[in-house]
Design a protein around this motif. Structure first.
Motif, PDB file in Angstrom:
ATOM      1  N   GLU A 119       0.814  -1.214   0.000  1.00 28.71           N
ATOM      2  CA  GLU A 119       0.000   0.000   0.000  1.00 28.71           C
ATOM      3  C   GLU A 119       0.850   1.268   0.000  1.00 28.71           C
ATOM      4  O   GLU A 119       0.402   2.326  -0.442  1.00 28.71           O
ATOM      5  CB  GLU A 119      -0.940  -0.005   1.210  1.00 28.71           C
ATOM      6  CG  GLU A 119      -2.063  -1.022   1.085  1.00 28.71           C
ATOM      7  CD  GLU A 119      -2.778  -1.284   2.403  1.00 28.71           C
ATOM      8  OE1 GLU A 119      -2.485  -0.563   3.393  1.00 28.71           O
ATOM      9  OE2 GLU A 119      -3.605  -2.214   2.449  1.00 28.71           O
ATOM     10  N   ASN A 120       2.081   1.152   0.468  1.00 23.49           N
ATOM     11  CA  ASN A 120       2.979   2.301   0.476  1.00 23.49           C
ATOM     12  C   ASN A 120       3.975   2.282  -0.678  1.00 23.49           C
ATOM     13  O   ASN A 120       4.948   3.036  -0.680  1.00 23.49           O
ATOM     14  CB  ASN A 120       3.718   2.374   1.812  1.00 23.49           C
ATOM     15  CG  ASN A 120       2.838   2.911   2.927  1.00 23.49           C
ATOM     16  OD1 ASN A 120       2.661   4.110   3.067  1.00 23.49           O
ATOM     17  ND2 ASN A 120       2.269   2.006   3.709  1.00 23.49           N
ATOM     18  N   GLY A 121       3.731   1.409  -1.665  1.00 21.50           N
ATOM     19  CA  GLY A 121       4.495   1.445  -2.898  1.00 21.50           C
ATOM     20  C   GLY A 121       5.932   0.994  -2.786  1.00 21.50           C
ATOM     21  O   GLY A 121       6.792   1.413  -3.566  1.00 21.50           O
TER      22      GLY A 121
ATOM     23  N   ARG B 238      -1.104  -0.800  -5.861  1.00 17.07           N
ATOM     24  CA  ARG B 238      -0.910  -0.648  -4.415  1.00 17.07           C
ATOM     25  C   ARG B 238      -1.954  -1.418  -3.614  1.00 17.07           C
ATOM     26  O   ARG B 238      -2.215  -1.093  -2.450  1.00 17.07           O
ATOM     27  CB  ARG B 238      -0.917   0.826  -4.035  1.00 17.07           C
ATOM     28  CG  ARG B 238       0.298   1.596  -4.537  1.00 17.07           C
ATOM     29  CD  ARG B 238       0.482   2.896  -3.797  1.00 17.07           C
ATOM     30  NE  ARG B 238       1.664   3.622  -4.256  1.00 17.07           N
ATOM     31  CZ  ARG B 238       2.290   4.551  -3.528  1.00 17.07           C
ATOM     32  NH1 ARG B 238       1.853   4.851  -2.319  1.00 17.07           N
ATOM     33  NH2 ARG B 238       3.348   5.181  -4.015  1.00 17.07           N
ATOM     34  N   THR B 239      -2.520  -2.426  -4.216  1.00 16.32           N
ATOM     35  CA  THR B 239      -3.478  -3.280  -3.524  1.00 16.32           C
ATOM     36  C   THR B 239      -2.860  -4.653  -3.308  1.00 16.32           C
ATOM     37  O   THR B 239      -2.430  -5.305  -4.266  1.00 16.32           O
ATOM     38  CB  THR B 239      -4.775  -3.427  -4.329  1.00 16.32           C
ATOM     39  OG1 THR B 239      -5.364  -2.140  -4.522  1.00 16.32           O
ATOM     40  CG2 THR B 239      -5.768  -4.322  -3.584  1.00 16.32           C
ATOM     41  N   TYR B 240      -2.803  -5.091  -2.065  1.00 13.93           N
ATOM     42  CA  TYR B 240      -2.292  -6.416  -1.739  1.00 13.93           C
ATOM     43  C   TYR B 240      -3.458  -7.401  -1.828  1.00 13.93           C
ATOM     44  O   TYR B 240      -4.422  -7.303  -1.082  1.00 13.93           O
ATOM     45  CB  TYR B 240      -1.695  -6.413  -0.335  1.00 13.93           C
ATOM     46  CG  TYR B 240      -1.205  -7.775   0.130  1.00 13.93           C
ATOM     47  CD1 TYR B 240      -0.216  -8.448  -0.569  1.00 13.93           C
ATOM     48  CD2 TYR B 240      -1.732  -8.374   1.277  1.00 13.93           C
ATOM     49  CE1 TYR B 240       0.237  -9.697  -0.146  1.00 13.93           C
ATOM     50  CE2 TYR B 240      -1.280  -9.607   1.711  1.00 13.93           C
ATOM     51  CZ  TYR B 240      -0.303 -10.261   0.998  1.00 13.93           C
ATOM     52  OH  TYR B 240       0.152 -11.492   1.416  1.00 13.93           O
TER      53      TYR B 240
ATOM     54  N   PRO C  35       0.928  -2.921 -14.876  1.00 21.43           N
ATOM     55  CA  PRO C  35      -0.089  -2.243 -14.060  1.00 21.43           C
ATOM     56  C   PRO C  35      -0.459  -3.017 -12.799  1.00 21.43           C
ATOM     57  O   PRO C  35      -0.633  -2.427 -11.727  1.00 21.43           O
ATOM     58  CB  PRO C  35      -1.279  -2.118 -15.020  1.00 21.43           C
ATOM     59  CG  PRO C  35      -0.662  -2.119 -16.380  1.00 21.43           C
ATOM     60  CD  PRO C  35       0.496  -3.077 -16.284  1.00 21.43           C
ATOM     61  N   GLN C  36      -0.572  -4.343 -12.909  1.00 21.44           N
ATOM     62  CA  GLN C  36      -0.931  -5.121 -11.721  1.00 21.44           C
ATOM     63  C   GLN C  36       0.251  -5.283 -10.772  1.00 21.44           C
ATOM     64  O   GLN C  36       0.077  -5.285  -9.560  1.00 21.44           O
ATOM     65  CB  GLN C  36      -1.458  -6.494 -12.134  1.00 21.44           C
ATOM     66  CG  GLN C  36      -2.893  -6.460 -12.642  1.00 21.44           C
ATOM     67  CD  GLN C  36      -3.386  -7.847 -12.985  1.00 21.44           C
ATOM     68  OE1 GLN C  36      -2.907  -8.457 -13.937  1.00 21.44           O
ATOM     69  NE2 GLN C  36      -4.314  -8.352 -12.206  1.00 21.44           N
TER      70      GLN C  36
END
Length: 534
Positions: free
Chosen positions: A93-95, A157-159, A152-153
């Motif tokens: 989420e924090n890249g 930022r989604t785990y 893109p995937q």
């Protein structure tokens, strides 16, 4: 009254792990001061009791392999404690994985390095899939179609954990499989073979001795194609929802890195896509390797900073012989020496991250500097981590040898980065090959060193040039050490307080140093060095 608890350090919680002068100065210097807000949030979470409990649980409850379901169907799934997923979610989420690759903002890779450094101090094991995903995108740039499909995937930022078709997921993560039992670092000896299928894909058959992060969604794999050793992208789940023929045989029982899964795998006609040119697999995957080598430096520097922080905290609160340990002259020498090593590693790490960011954006000079500096630094910084961890642990005395202190975990984790992506000999020899192949990289390196304008650094640089002039393969380690030390000294002279730079030059360059930490020469401002690190 038989059990009064006195003279014990309180728990180290509620602090900002990112509050590190060398880190924050580097963030500003390398063009990523815009990320300070995000970094502070990560630092406060990293210093919380909640995050530290996640780390403990993830290591006390290591991953478990489930090869079959209750009905006998092959599933090859790896189960993790929920705390592992909490750690991973924060990182994604924090890249800290692949998001810098899709950012047009200068300094994105620097910001990512600072975050990874800070969050790795909570728990190192989950950094493996984060690092693999970051590095995989670099290799995919050799195949624009695959990059367009997967980047893109990978950068999301989604785990989204779980084995499902990639098109059904909000984010995916990547692993890697190069090593085979008969070859080790000699990947040209690999026997896994790739046979071309009618639809343009390949069927992989063979065995891998180490598969990094086997729970991930997609992997970069080396295999022998008809045209020679090639790089392939292998998804765990095929578009129709069926499991690809990648069999997890067992999870490795490792010294450290126990929260993370590493596996032996077999491919039985597993479907894979060619990345880059057939027969140019090493050239393709080396892009991934160089990115993960950067993370080896970051991870080792993070471990040093964690050990130093724990040592300073303990000695500040622990008294012996009438005063705090930190005020004892010999302990202060040890702490100052540990602080020098940590600050030099952190400053170098941020310089390499800055060079990476600029090289990715087309700066050829920075790319040349990075090629030489990263090869040398990967060897030396990773070599320093285990001895640093051992000394930091000893600062806590018997308390440091007890699992509850988490220092044993630091010690067990500390050798890994020296082995990962090429052990010491491989890294040092890679430096020698790089210098022979791209001598202009060496000149870019020494041009950077010369920016210090310092006689001590200049003399050490000349000694390194003399070593280089007569060095053969058997001298590769000494050469890597000398080059890294002179680069660290140059950076500290330019960017660190004078007390830090003077002590580093006196000990690491001038030879006024013993053979263990805590042997700094007299006449240095040790109090200022420890204060800088506190």
């Amino acid at each position: 009254m038989t059990h009064d608890v006195i003279n014990q350090a309180p728990p180290l919680i509620g602090h900002d792990v990112s509050s590190d002068r060398a880190l924050l100065d580097g963030l500003d210097r390398e063009g990523a001061d815009w990320a300070i807000g995000e970094l502070r949030q990560i630092g406060l979470l990293a210093g919380s009791a909640k995050a530290q409990e996640w780390a403990r649980l993830a290591n006390d409850n290591p991953p478990v392999l489930r090869t079959h379901d209750r009905y006998g169907h092959r599933i090859d799934e790896v189960e993790f404690h929920p705390a592992w997923h909490d750690l991973m979610a924060v990182a994604v989420e924090n890249g800290m994985h692949a998001s810098p690759w899709t950012s047009a903002r200068p300094g994105a890779h620097v910001a990512r390095a600072a975050k990874f450094f800070t969050w790795s101090q909570v728990e190192a094991g989950h950094g493996c899939p984060i690092s693999m995903t970051y590095a995989a995108v670099a290799a995919l740039r050799h195949s624009p179609d695959l990059r367009a499909e997967w980047e893109p995937q990978l950068a999301s930022r989604t785990y989204d954990f779980g084995l499902r078709p990639a098109h059904d997921k909000r984010g995916v993560l990547a692993g890697m499989a190069m090593t085979e039992k008969q070859g080790g670092s000699d990947v040209r000896a690999n026997t896994t073979r790739a046979e071309r299928l009618g639809d343009g894909t390949f069927a992989l058959t063979g065995h891998k001795w180490f598969n990094s992060a086997p729970m991930c969604d997609v992997f970069l794999v080396l295999a022998q194609a008809p045209g020679g050793l090639s790089c392939f992208l292998l998804p765990r789940v095929l578009p129709d929802g069926s499991r690809n023929a990648m069999r997890l045989l067992r999870l490795k029982d490792k010294l450290g890195n126990r929260s993370n899964a590493s596996a032996e795998v077999e491919y039985d006609g597993a479907v894979a896509h060619l990345v880059g040119e057939e027969g140019r697999g090493i050239r393709t995957i080396i892009e991934m390797v160089n990115m993960t080598r950067l993370d080896c430096v970051i991870g080792s520097a993070a471990g040093m900073r964690y050990g130093l922080t724990q040592a300073i905290h303990h000695t500040t609160h622990r008294k012996a012989f009438g005063k705090a340990l930190i005020d004892q002259p010999l302990m202060r020498n040890v702490l100052a020496d540990l602080a020098l090593e940590s600050e030099a590693a952190t400053t170098l790490m941020m310089r390499l991250a800055g060079a990476t960011d600029r090289a990715v954006r087309g700066d050829a000079a920075e790319g040349l500097f990075r090629r030489t500096a990263l090869a040398a630094s990967k060897y030396w910084i990773c070599k320093r981590a285990p001895v640093h961890a051992a000394e930091a642990l000893e600062c806590l005395g018997g308390n440091g040898y007890v699992e509850e202190s988490q220092m044993p975990r630091l010690f067990r984790d500390s050798p890994l980065n020296g082995i990962w992506e090429g052990s010491g000999n491989v890294a040092a020899l890679d430096l020698v090959r790089a210098l022979a192949k791209e001598p202009e990289g060496l000149e870019a390196f020494f041009a950077e060193v010369a920016l210090a304008g310092d006689r001590r650094v200049g003399d050490a640089a000349e000694r390194a040039r003399k070593t280089l002039a007569s060095a053969g393969e058997g001298d590769a380690r000494r050469l890597a050490e000398e080059l890294t030390l002179v680069l660290q000294a140059s950076l500290l002279v330019r960017h660190a307080p004078a007390a830090v730079a003077d002590a580093f030059c006196a000990s690491r360059l001038a030879g006024e140093w013993g053979r263990a930490f805590g042997t700094l020469p007299t006449g240095l401002d040790l109090e200022a060095i420890v204060e800088q690190a506190s």
